[in-house]
Design an enzyme around this catalytic site. Structure first.
Site, PDB file in Angstrom:
ATOM      1  N   LYS A  14       0.823  -1.220   0.000  1.00 48.14           N
ATOM      2  CA  LYS A  14       0.000   0.000   0.000  1.00 48.14           C
ATOM      3  C   LYS A  14       0.850   1.261   0.000  1.00 48.14           C
ATOM      4  O   LYS A  14       0.642   2.171  -0.802  1.00 48.14           O
ATOM      5  CB  LYS A  14      -0.941   0.031   1.216  1.00 48.14           C
ATOM      6  CG  LYS A  14      -1.861  -1.171   1.337  1.00 48.14           C
ATOM      7  CD  LYS A  14      -2.828  -1.036   2.513  1.00 48.14           C
ATOM      8  CE  LYS A  14      -2.184  -1.016   3.883  1.00 48.14           C
ATOM      9  NZ  LYS A  14      -1.549  -2.314   4.258  1.00 48.14           N
ATOM     10  N   ARG A  89      -9.330   0.764   9.503  1.00 48.99           N
ATOM     11  CA  ARG A  89      -8.931  -0.605   9.830  1.00 48.99           C
ATOM     12  C   ARG A  89      -9.985  -1.328  10.654  1.00 48.99           C
ATOM     13  O   ARG A  89      -9.794  -2.498  10.987  1.00 48.99           O
ATOM     14  CB  ARG A  89      -7.627  -0.559  10.617  1.00 48.99           C
ATOM     15  CG  ARG A  89      -6.401  -0.955   9.757  1.00 48.99           C
ATOM     16  CD  ARG A  89      -5.274  -1.133  10.682  1.00 48.99           C
ATOM     17  NE  ARG A  89      -4.045  -1.703  10.277  1.00 48.99           N
ATOM     18  CZ  ARG A  89      -3.070  -1.122   9.598  1.00 48.99           C
ATOM     19  NH1 ARG A  89      -3.223   0.050   9.049  1.00 48.99           N
ATOM     20  NH2 ARG A  89      -1.917  -1.725   9.434  1.00 48.99           N
ATOM     21  N   ARG A 128      11.566  -6.646   5.085  1.00 47.18           N
ATOM     22  CA  ARG A 128      11.486  -5.200   5.348  1.00 47.18           C
ATOM     23  C   ARG A 128      12.060  -4.868   6.716  1.00 47.18           C
ATOM     24  O   ARG A 128      12.689  -3.823   6.907  1.00 47.18           O
ATOM     25  CB  ARG A 128      10.018  -4.746   5.240  1.00 47.18           C
ATOM     26  CG  ARG A 128       9.833  -3.235   5.363  1.00 47.18           C
ATOM     27  CD  ARG A 128       8.420  -2.815   5.003  1.00 47.18           C
ATOM     28  NE  ARG A 128       7.489  -2.957   6.115  1.00 47.18           N
ATOM     29  CZ  ARG A 128       6.174  -2.699   6.042  1.00 47.18           C
ATOM     30  NH1 ARG A 128       5.644  -2.299   4.902  1.00 47.18           N
ATOM     31  NH2 ARG A 128       5.394  -2.858   7.089  1.00 47.18           N
ATOM     32  N   ARG A 134      11.578  -1.129  12.125  1.00 43.58           N
ATOM     33  CA  ARG A 134      10.275  -1.264  12.781  1.00 43.58           C
ATOM     34  C   ARG A 134      10.246  -2.536  13.621  1.00 43.58           C
ATOM     35  O   ARG A 134      10.400  -3.627  13.100  1.00 43.58           O
ATOM     36  CB  ARG A 134       9.161  -1.316  11.729  1.00 43.58           C
ATOM     37  CG  ARG A 134       8.848   0.016  11.120  1.00 43.58           C
ATOM     38  CD  ARG A 134       7.774  -0.089  10.051  1.00 43.58           C
ATOM     39  NE  ARG A 134       6.528  -0.693  10.522  1.00 43.58           N
ATOM     40  CZ  ARG A 134       5.416  -0.730   9.797  1.00 43.58           C
ATOM     41  NH1 ARG A 134       5.398  -0.202   8.591  1.00 43.58           N
ATOM     42  NH2 ARG A 134       4.330  -1.285  10.286  1.00 43.58           N
ATOM     43  N   ARG A 146      -0.475  -9.453  13.430  1.00 47.86           N
ATOM     44  CA  ARG A 146      -1.006  -8.375  12.581  1.00 47.86           C
ATOM     45  C   ARG A 146      -1.892  -8.954  11.473  1.00 47.86           C
ATOM     46  O   ARG A 146      -2.913  -8.362  11.113  1.00 47.86           O
ATOM     47  CB  ARG A 146       0.154  -7.550  11.983  1.00 47.86           C
ATOM     48  CG  ARG A 146       0.852  -6.686  13.041  1.00 47.86           C
ATOM     49  CD  ARG A 146       2.221  -6.212  12.579  1.00 47.86           C
ATOM     50  NE  ARG A 146       2.156  -5.281  11.457  1.00 47.86           N
ATOM     51  CZ  ARG A 146       3.199  -4.956  10.704  1.00 47.86           C
ATOM     52  NH1 ARG A 146       4.378  -5.492  10.939  1.00 47.86           N
ATOM     53  NH2 ARG A 146       3.056  -4.095   9.722  1.00 47.86           N
TER      54      ARG A 146
HETATM   55  O1  C5P Z   1      -0.350   0.783   8.376  1.00 51.26           O
HETATM   56  P1  C5P Z   1       0.844   0.262   9.101  1.00 51.26           P
HETATM   57  O2  C5P Z   1       1.053  -1.221   8.862  1.00 51.26           O
HETATM   58  O3  C5P Z   1       2.065   1.069   8.899  1.00 51.26           O
HETATM   59  O4  C5P Z   1       0.475   0.404  10.640  1.00 51.26           O
HETATM   60  C1  C5P Z   1       1.395  -0.002  11.633  1.00 51.26           C
HETATM   61  C2  C5P Z   1       0.654  -0.240  12.936  1.00 51.26           C
HETATM   62  O5  C5P Z   1      -0.011   0.967  13.339  1.00 51.26           O
HETATM   63  C3  C5P Z   1      -0.445  -1.273  12.887  1.00 51.26           C
HETATM   64  O6  C5P Z   1       0.042  -2.600  12.987  1.00 51.26           O
HETATM   65  C4  C5P Z   1      -1.258  -0.877  14.102  1.00 51.26           C
HETATM   66  O7  C5P Z   1      -0.637  -1.269  15.288  1.00 51.26           O
HETATM   67  C5  C5P Z   1      -1.211   0.644  14.016  1.00 51.26           C
HETATM   68  N1  C5P Z   1      -2.373   1.188  13.284  1.00 51.26           N
HETATM   69  C6  C5P Z   1      -3.615   1.181  13.904  1.00 51.26           C
HETATM   70  N2  C5P Z   1      -4.711   1.672  13.261  1.00 51.26           N
HETATM   71  C7  C5P Z   1      -4.610   2.154  12.015  1.00 51.26           C
HETATM   72  C8  C5P Z   1      -3.360   2.173  11.361  1.00 51.26           C
HETATM   73  C9  C5P Z   1      -2.250   1.666  12.023  1.00 51.26           C
HETATM   74  O8  C5P Z   1      -3.728   0.740  15.052  1.00 51.26           O
HETATM   75  N3  C5P Z   1      -5.717   2.621  11.403  1.00 51.26           N
HETATM   76 MG    MG Z   2       2.335   1.050   5.191  1.00 53.48          MG
END
Ligand code: C5P
Ligand code: MG
Length: 190
Positions: A14, A89, A128, A134, A146
């Protein structure tokens, strides 16, 4: 004004795609994950609140995420449209987003999900994690959590927008260029 949700599991590409799409379509890319990481890096109260959830691969509470997202949107009055990456989400986040956009006389015009299978995701995120710094990319148990959270809490968002006839899925495996072409074609048709 066209708004897009770029959807899909963690590691589906994404962020990579959104960075290129924002240029091509002159939209503003908002990654809630990047916003959280910025807050964590600056040790803000919001960042401190979010950190333990993120490190465990859990979701940050809806009210925190929704407030942060709305602030970011409001900082871009010039935007012709947004690419939402990593948001919404959960169903409550989707409902809040729709209400928020409705208040502006706008809506989500399309949700495009990148389809990538679980084992490919685990491999991509571990790879990654070697360079992203991270914590949530470096531990396989966190990565699998996740993916579970995505299936349980996030995938219903696809159906939520499917009922509004704006969801579609595209193949997320292949070269970055090929996937960009698929996405571009889908966005042009919105
Ligand atoms: O989108 P990304 O994978 O970078 O998000 C990293 C973390 O941020 C997620 O695993 C989650 O813990 C948190 N997150 C969230 N709610 C969202 C976006 C991200 O809790 N809408
Ligand atoms: Mg991302």
């Amino acid at each position: 004004m066209k708004h897009l949700i770029l959807f899909g599991p963690p590691g589906s590409g994404k962020g990579t795609q959104a960075k290129q799409l924002e240029e091509k379509f002159e939209m503003v890319h908002i990654s809630t994950g990047d916003l959280f990481r910025y807050e964590i890096g600056n040790e803000t109260p919001l960042g401190l609140k979010a950190k333990s959830f993120i490190d465990a691969g859990e979701l940050v509470p809806d009210e925190v995420t929704i407030g942060m997202l709305q602030n970011k949107v409001n900082m871009h009055p010039e935007a012709k449209g947004f690419i939402f990456d990593g948001f919404p989400r959960t169903i409550p986040q989707a409902e809040a987003l729709d209400l928020f956009l409705e208040g502006r006389g706008e809506c989500i015009n399309g949700l495009i999900a990148l389809k990538v299978d679980d084992e490919e995701i685990v491999q991509r995120l571990l790879e990654r994690g070697k360079t992203s710094g991270r914590a949530d990319d470096s531990n396989e148990a966190v990565i699998r959590n996740r993916i579970d959270v995505y299936k349980e809490q996030t995938s219903p968002v696809y159906d939520f927008y499917d009922e509004k006839n704006v969801s579609q899925e595209i193949e997320g495996v292949g070269s970055i260029e090929a996937i960009f072409e698929r996405l571009s074609t889908a966005i042009e048709a919105l």
